[in-house]
Design a protein around this motif. Sequence first.
Motif, short mmCIF file in Angstrom:
data_model
loop_
_atom_site.label_atom_id
_atom_site.label_comp_id
_atom_site.label_asym_id
_atom_site.label_seq_id
_atom_site.Cartn_x
_atom_site.Cartn_y
_atom_site.Cartn_z
N GLY A 1 39.23 20.58 12.98
CA GLY A 1 37.69 21.19 12.72
C GLY A 1 37.07 21.01 14.07
O GLY A 1 37.61 20.99 15.18
N PRO A 2 35.80 20.69 14.03
CA PRO A 2 35.18 21.01 15.39
C PRO A 2 34.92 19.77 16.30
O PRO A 2 34.44 19.84 17.41
N ALA A 3 35.37 18.80 15.61
CA ALA A 3 35.24 17.41 16.46
C ALA A 3 36.24 17.21 17.67
O ALA A 3 37.54 17.98 17.60
N ARG A 4 35.48 16.94 18.75
CA ARG A 4 36.51 16.42 19.87
C ARG A 4 36.70 14.82 19.73
O ARG A 4 35.74 14.02 19.55
N GLU A 5 38.01 14.51 19.45
CA GLU A 5 38.45 13.26 19.10
C GLU A 5 38.90 12.44 20.27
O GLU A 5 39.71 12.87 21.24
N TYR A 6 38.45 11.16 20.15
CA TYR A 6 38.83 10.08 21.26
C TYR A 6 39.65 8.99 20.82
O TYR A 6 39.28 8.58 19.62
N ALA A 7 40.47 8.27 21.59
CA ALA A 7 41.29 7.26 20.90
C ALA A 7 41.16 6.28 22.16
O ALA A 7 40.92 6.59 23.50
#
Length: 327
Positions: free
Chosen positions: A230-236
């Motif tokens: 989807g459109p999210a930029r994901e961080y960990a």
Amino acid sequence: MAILEDRFGRSFPYLRLSVIEACNFRCTYCLPDGFQARAGRPQPLTREEIARLLRGFAGVGLRKLRLTGGEPTLRRDLPEIIASAAAVGGIDSIALTTNGTLLDRRVARWREAGLTNLNVSVDALDRERFHAITGHDRLDEILRGIELARGMGFKAVKLNAVLLKGLNDDQLPAWLDYLRERDVSVRFIELMRTGDNLAYFERHHLRAEALETQLQEAGWRLLPRAPDAGPAREYAHPGYAGRIGVIAPYSKDFCAGCNRLRVTHTGDLRLCLFGNVGIPLRPWLQDDGDRDRLVAALQAQLGLKAIGHRLHEGETGMTPNLSTIGG
């Protein structure tokens, strides 16, 4: 198999389908006065119409379905809609976006029907802030429902929070505490301007990049984006079980990776959340024999999809508020 593709080479395996317009919350950024029912409104798509719609989309590459509203759990036949979607060949992800007020009572039934992914709107972890934003003092029961859902084997449980300057922009420490031991994703969504929220937008809009800078300075690292994401930029972060996603519609090239289409609760195709045209698909949902005409209509409309939205220019399209299309 044919796939839906636009003139910019983008393909669309992801459909967001609104199943109802009504909502039982009064979120300040969406429906501050609550949902106003009016006589003469068109009825939502029936289960049979939804099944035909999904079979048509699946024939041209649909793999991910998200059921939205309004508040989709207000539809009493939601379990049957989920089961119908699960029976369509090719759809391997069925997600639901909800405010979570019915989670503790009904999530087991949705999971049994075939729901694979769950998103719950939680705009603050502070009870008073949550009440001020949503108009409801129900945070505790929603969080209990989320804990229940976490043990049910969903592919993913995600929480959504709209970033609001002066209302919840100091909540990051609480969210970090929440994520330390919980394998969920919290997605912060930059407030978007719609047709009826200009004054609110100007008062509470906060650029998502500011949050991303905070995360990076605290050791969070951006993850590679999956092709069908989807459109999210994901961080960990190695010190946290959970992840953080950031949806920044005003960022550069936000629309370049668009892979989703939208259909309203009455069956209108929307090529963009902030587009100016809605194409009625309902005439091709009345008979199983109309599937080829439905697919032809979808393919023809993809030729009209723009390269991106025009929010930067203040053009919000035909969306008065996000409840009308499910975000």
